[in-house]
Design an enzyme around this catalytic site. Structure first.
Site, PDB file in Angstrom:
ATOM      1  N   ASN A 178       0.950  -1.110  -0.054  1.00 12.95           N
ATOM      2  CA  ASN A 178       0.129   0.230  -0.134  1.00 12.95           C
ATOM      3  C   ASN A 178       0.989   1.146   0.085  1.00 12.95           C
ATOM      4  O   ASN A 178       0.376   2.587  -0.191  1.00 12.95           O
ATOM      5  CB  ASN A 178      -0.763   0.041   1.358  1.00 12.95           C
ATOM      6  CG  ASN A 178      -0.410  -0.226   2.542  1.00 12.95           C
ATOM      7  OD1 ASN A 178       0.264  -1.086   2.800  1.00 12.95           O
ATOM      8  ND2 ASN A 178       0.065   0.837   3.332  1.00 12.95           N
ATOM      9  N   GLY A 209       5.460   2.784   0.161  1.00 12.86           N
ATOM     10  CA  GLY A 209       6.810   2.643  -0.240  1.00 12.86           C
ATOM     11  C   GLY A 209       7.092   1.626  -1.460  1.00 12.86           C
ATOM     12  O   GLY A 209       6.595   1.728  -2.399  1.00 12.86           O
ATOM     13  N   ASP A 265      -2.235  -9.977   5.716  1.00 16.92           N
ATOM     14  CA  ASP A 265      -1.413  -9.724   7.000  1.00 16.92           C
ATOM     15  C   ASP A 265      -0.591 -10.903   7.081  1.00 16.92           C
ATOM     16  O   ASP A 265      -1.098 -12.041   7.400  1.00 16.92           O
ATOM     17  CB  ASP A 265      -2.376  -9.494   8.271  1.00 16.92           C
ATOM     18  CG  ASP A 265      -1.490  -8.946   9.477  1.00 16.92           C
ATOM     19  OD1 ASP A 265      -0.204  -9.260   9.453  1.00 16.92           O
ATOM     20  OD2 ASP A 265      -2.317  -8.561  10.297  1.00 16.92           O
ATOM     21  N   VAL A 266       0.727 -10.828   7.158  1.00 10.98           N
ATOM     22  CA  VAL A 266       1.612 -11.977   6.864  1.00 10.98           C
ATOM     23  C   VAL A 266       1.737 -12.451   8.229  1.00 10.98           C
ATOM     24  O   VAL A 266       2.366 -13.435   8.549  1.00 10.98           O
ATOM     25  CB  VAL A 266       2.961 -11.522   6.454  1.00 10.98           C
ATOM     26  CG1 VAL A 266       3.001 -11.357   4.966  1.00 10.98           C
ATOM     27  CG2 VAL A 266       3.588 -10.650   7.178  1.00 10.98           C
ATOM     28  N   ASN A 270       7.885  -8.442   0.319  1.00 14.60           N
ATOM     29  CA  ASN A 270       8.496  -7.018   0.653  1.00 14.60           C
ATOM     30  C   ASN A 270       8.039  -6.466   1.862  1.00 14.60           C
ATOM     31  O   ASN A 270       8.736  -5.500   2.619  1.00 14.60           O
ATOM     32  CB  ASN A 270       7.847  -6.117  -0.401  1.00 14.60           C
ATOM     33  CG  ASN A 270       7.775  -4.656  -0.041  1.00 14.60           C
ATOM     34  OD1 ASN A 270       9.027  -4.024  -0.321  1.00 14.60           O
ATOM     35  ND2 ASN A 270       6.857  -3.876   0.347  1.00 14.60           N
ATOM     36  N   TYR A 324      16.135  -6.321  13.547  1.00 12.89           N
ATOM     37  CA  TYR A 324      15.879  -6.198  11.788  1.00 12.89           C
ATOM     38  C   TYR A 324      17.050  -6.909  11.330  1.00 12.89           C
ATOM     39  O   TYR A 324      16.784  -7.462  10.419  1.00 12.89           O
ATOM     40  CB  TYR A 324      15.810  -4.788  11.758  1.00 12.89           C
ATOM     41  CG  TYR A 324      15.517  -4.383  10.200  1.00 12.89           C
ATOM     42  CD1 TYR A 324      14.533  -4.504   9.766  1.00 12.89           C
ATOM     43  CD2 TYR A 324      16.473  -3.633   9.585  1.00 12.89           C
ATOM     44  CE1 TYR A 324      14.215  -3.919   8.395  1.00 12.89           C
ATOM     45  CE2 TYR A 324      16.442  -3.566   8.096  1.00 12.89           C
ATOM     46  CZ  TYR A 324      15.155  -3.602   7.475  1.00 12.89           C
ATOM     47  OH  TYR A 324      14.849  -3.138   6.289  1.00 12.89           O
ATOM     48  N   LYS A 371      16.650 -10.269   8.643  1.00 11.20           N
ATOM     49  CA  LYS A 371      16.881 -10.086   7.362  1.00 11.20           C
ATOM     50  C   LYS A 371      18.059 -11.087   7.053  1.00 11.20           C
ATOM     51  O   LYS A 371      18.105 -11.820   5.929  1.00 11.20           O
ATOM     52  CB  LYS A 371      17.201  -8.494   6.949  1.00 11.20           C
ATOM     53  CG  LYS A 371      16.174  -7.684   7.048  1.00 11.20           C
ATOM     54  CD  LYS A 371      14.902  -7.946   6.128  1.00 11.20           C
ATOM     55  CE  LYS A 371      14.100  -6.904   6.049  1.00 11.20           C
ATOM     56  NZ  LYS A 371      12.856  -6.893   4.924  1.00 11.20           N
ATOM     57  N   LYS A 424      13.988   6.523   1.031  1.00 11.87           N
ATOM     58  CA  LYS A 424      13.294   7.223   1.840  1.00 11.87           C
ATOM     59  C   LYS A 424      11.748   6.772   2.026  1.00 11.87           C
ATOM     60  O   LYS A 424      10.943   7.004   1.077  1.00 11.87           O
ATOM     61  CB  LYS A 424      13.129   8.690   1.172  1.00 11.87           C
ATOM     62  CG  LYS A 424      12.623   9.783   2.215  1.00 11.87           C
ATOM     63  CD  LYS A 424      12.923  11.073   1.580  1.00 11.87           C
ATOM     64  CE  LYS A 424      12.100  12.153   1.927  1.00 11.87           C
ATOM     65  NZ  LYS A 424      12.385  12.729   3.211  1.00 11.87           N
ATOM     66  N   THR A 425      11.388   6.204   3.028  1.00 12.42           N
ATOM     67  CA  THR A 425      10.271   5.716   3.297  1.00 12.42           C
ATOM     68  C   THR A 425       9.848   5.763   4.892  1.00 12.42           C
ATOM     69  O   THR A 425      10.816   5.844   5.821  1.00 12.42           O
ATOM     70  CB  THR A 425      10.146   4.115   2.955  1.00 12.42           C
ATOM     71  OG1 THR A 425      10.902   3.226   4.015  1.00 12.42           O
ATOM     72  CG2 THR A 425      10.380   3.800   1.345  1.00 12.42           C
TER      73      THR A 425
HETATM   74  N1  LIG Z   1      13.728   1.878   2.911  1.00 12.17           N
HETATM   75  C1  LIG Z   1      14.757   1.394   3.059  1.00 12.17           C
HETATM   76  O1  LIG Z   1      15.965   2.166   3.102  1.00 12.17           O
HETATM   77  C2  LIG Z   1      14.995  -0.102   3.013  1.00 12.17           C
HETATM   78  C3  LIG Z   1      16.175  -0.630   3.301  1.00 12.17           C
HETATM   79  C4  LIG Z   1      16.440  -1.873   3.217  1.00 12.17           C
HETATM   80  C5  LIG Z   1      15.273  -2.928   3.306  1.00 12.17           C
HETATM   81  N2  LIG Z   1      14.160  -2.277   2.953  1.00 12.17           N
HETATM   82  C6  LIG Z   1      13.032  -3.317   3.163  1.00 12.17           C
HETATM   83  O2  LIG Z   1      12.206  -2.973   2.126  1.00 12.17           O
HETATM   84  C7  LIG Z   1      10.693  -3.432   2.386  1.00 12.17           C
HETATM   85  C8  LIG Z   1       9.779  -2.366   2.148  1.00 12.17           C
HETATM   86  O3  LIG Z   1      10.073  -1.493   3.187  1.00 12.17           O
HETATM   87  P1  LIG Z   1       9.669   0.231   2.797  1.00 12.17           P
HETATM   88  O4  LIG Z   1      11.000   0.912   3.094  1.00 12.17           O
HETATM   89  O5  LIG Z   1       9.024   0.513   1.709  1.00 12.17           O
HETATM   90  O6  LIG Z   1       9.042   0.630   4.239  1.00 12.17           O
HETATM   91  P2  LIG Z   1       7.245   1.051   4.368  1.00 12.17           P
HETATM   92  O7  LIG Z   1       7.173   2.199   3.389  1.00 12.17           O
HETATM   93  O8  LIG Z   1       7.285   1.290   5.845  1.00 12.17           O
HETATM   94  O9  LIG Z   1       6.517  -0.176   4.037  1.00 12.17           O
HETATM   95  C9  LIG Z   1       6.304  -1.335   4.569  1.00 12.17           C
HETATM   96  C10 LIG Z   1       5.237  -2.148   4.312  1.00 12.17           C
HETATM   97  O10 LIG Z   1       5.120  -3.341   5.018  1.00 12.17           O
HETATM   98  C11 LIG Z   1       3.627  -3.480   5.456  1.00 12.17           C
HETATM   99  N3  LIG Z   1       3.783  -4.352   6.691  1.00 12.17           N
HETATM  100  C12 LIG Z   1       4.075  -4.414   7.715  1.00 12.17           C
HETATM  101  N4  LIG Z   1       3.716  -5.328   8.472  1.00 12.17           N
HETATM  102  C13 LIG Z   1       2.830  -6.209   7.720  1.00 12.17           C
HETATM  103  C14 LIG Z   1       2.204  -7.242   8.074  1.00 12.17           C
HETATM  104  N5  LIG Z   1       2.015  -7.995   9.178  1.00 12.17           N
HETATM  105  N6  LIG Z   1       1.607  -7.862   7.025  1.00 12.17           N
HETATM  106  C15 LIG Z   1       1.444  -7.044   5.700  1.00 12.17           C
HETATM  107  N7  LIG Z   1       2.199  -6.016   5.542  1.00 12.17           N
HETATM  108  C16 LIG Z   1       2.833  -5.564   6.490  1.00 12.17           C
HETATM  109  C17 LIG Z   1       3.374  -1.938   5.806  1.00 12.17           C
HETATM  110  O11 LIG Z   1       1.958  -1.910   6.133  1.00 12.17           O
HETATM  111  P3  LIG Z   1       1.181  -0.590   6.692  1.00 12.17           P
HETATM  112  O12 LIG Z   1       1.264   0.472   5.753  1.00 12.17           O
HETATM  113  O13 LIG Z   1      -0.152  -1.197   7.085  1.00 12.17           O
HETATM  114  O14 LIG Z   1       2.107  -0.437   7.940  1.00 12.17           O
HETATM  115  C18 LIG Z   1       3.901  -1.280   4.574  1.00 12.17           C
HETATM  116  O15 LIG Z   1       3.018  -1.442   3.537  1.00 12.17           O
HETATM  117  C19 LIG Z   1      10.792  -3.828   3.797  1.00 12.17           C
HETATM  118  O16 LIG Z   1      11.153  -5.546   3.738  1.00 12.17           O
HETATM  119  C20 LIG Z   1      12.074  -3.443   4.291  1.00 12.17           C
HETATM  120  O17 LIG Z   1      12.866  -4.070   5.384  1.00 12.17           O
HETATM  121  C21 LIG Z   1      13.784  -1.076   2.881  1.00 12.17           C
END
Ligand SMILES: NC(=O)c1ccc[n+]([C@@H]2O[C@H](COP(=O)([O-])OP(=O)(O)OC[C@H]3O[C@@H](n4cnc5c(N)ncnc54)[C@H](OP(=O)(O)O)[C@@H]3O)[C@@H](O)[C@H]2O)c1
Length: 311
Positions: A19, A21, A68-69, A95, A236, A240, A268-269
């Site tokens: 939804n 990021g 919801d995972v 993701n 975290y 991972k 940036k998220t």
């Molecule tokens: N941003 C970075 O710099 C970065 C770096 C390395 C890795 N990552 C990885 O990239 C992936 C995406 O993260 P993002 O940066 O895009 O962050 P984000 O915008 O916070 O997105 C995370 C998403 O995961 C969802 N989520 C959390 N718990 C969940 C659950 N129990 N069931 C289903 N969905 C769930 C959130 O839903 P809600 O909106 O309902 O909370 C949100 O849609 C993650 O795995 C993160 O670890 C990100």
């Protein structure tokens, strides 16, 4: 959606946590390339609003399903939906993820940490005052980032095995998972942890479970540092690293598929309280590339953005 089993040239994907990021952007890029995508989100309202926006932007090949995972019933409902509506699955992008920390966002902003310190892990000491690692958050983090991926993947494997060209599974990981040296330092200090998680010959899911149990035990005992765990986003980081290990175990078990994990970049998220420096468009490139790998592409690998890298 195409009728069951008929349109083999079409590709069907599931993206979790989509939804916002990187997940949302991955859906957008895959759909733009002609893939029919099941956009999933844990919150029905947020998911439906996102779908409406994508439809308004002209992407009609995107449908919503709640996921919801952390909730096995929700996982099984999604699997049933795909089974009945499509009959197979070609691409799974795991993701969804959480940080495993409670953060005082204002306090964090006030520290004004430069992005390079975040990346190198030098900020670990600086942020101790504003980022708290509670047991509850750590458990949620392992359950989402590691066990959530496992539960969903296991439920969808029968459908992934029906993909005619061999399914693509993409596990969105992080550089916090890395076992190799970074600027002469180890992100995960404990050599025994790195050894166990890095030895693909002897790795098993049971071994990963044991490592995660030990991690939670040490967290509860306030003994992370002395037992070799990192203080930089500890839950975290180990969630991972475990996800990468699982990626390799699965890739070995299903050689006809391309199963890889990827660090999307420092994007940036909301996950990093918007401290990242890359756009979601840049961050989705790796996951999208791995979703669309040509036949015979790499499997069991770790990618730093779009480049293959050492674990
Ligand atoms: N941003 C970075 O710099 C970065 C770096 C390395 C890795 N990552 C990885 O990239 C992936 C995406 O993260 P993002 O940066 O895009 O962050 P984000 O915008 O916070 O997105 C995370 C998403 O995961 C969802 N989520 C959390 N718990 C969940 C659950 N129990 N069931 C289903 N969905 C769930 C959130 O839903 P809600 O909106 O309902 O909370 C949100 O849609 C993650 O795995 C993160 O670890 C990100």
């Amino acid at each position: 959606m195409g009728s069951k089993g008929k349109h083999t040239a079409e590709r069907y994907a599931v993206v979790t946590g989509a939804n916002k990021g990187i997940g949302l952007e991955t859906v957008r890029q895959l759909a733009s390339q002609g893939v029919t995508v099941v956009l999933t989100a844990r919150n029905e309202k947020r998911g439906m609003e996102t779908i409406s926006k994508l439809h308004e932007s002209g992407l009609s090949n995107v449908v919503f399903h709640q996921l919801d995972v952390l909730d096995q019933a929700s996982i099984l409902k999604l699997a049933k939906f795909i089974q009945e509506k499509i009959g197979r699955l070609d691409i799974l992008v795991n993701n969804a993820g959480v940080s495993g920390a409670v953060v005082d966002e204002e306090g964090l902003r006030a520290l004004n940490i430069d992005p390079t310190s975040w990346l190198s892990g030098k900020a670990a000491n600086l942020v101790q005052g504003v980022i708290k690692h509670t047991v509850e958050k750590a458990e949620e983090c392992l359950n989402t980032n590691y066990y959530g991926v496992k539960r969903l993947t296991e439920a969808l494997l029968p459908l992934l095995q029906l993909s005619p060209a061999g399914a693509r599974v993409v596990n969105v990981s992080s550089l916090r998972s890395e076992l190799r040296k970074h600027h002469f330092k180890q992100r995960i200090p404990g050599e025994h942890i790195r050894k166990e998680l890095g030895d693909i010959e002897t790795l098993t899911e049971e071994k990963v479970d044991a490592i995660l149990r030990k991690f939670l035990h040490d967290l509860k005992e306030n003994a992370l540092e002395s037992n070799g765990w990192t203080l930089m986003m500890p839950a975290y980081s180990i969630s991972k690293a475990s996800l990468n290990a699982y990626t390799r175990i699965l890739a070995k078990r299903y050689p006809s598929m391309c199963i890889n994990c990827v660090h999307p970049g420092f994007v940036k998220t909301d996950l990093n309280w918007n401290t990242g420096i890359m756009t979601v468009e840049e961050g989705a490139r790796g996951p999208v590339m791995l979703s669309l790998l040509p036949d015979g592409g790499p499997t069991g690998c770790y990618f730093d953005c779009t480049q293959v890298a050492e674990f």
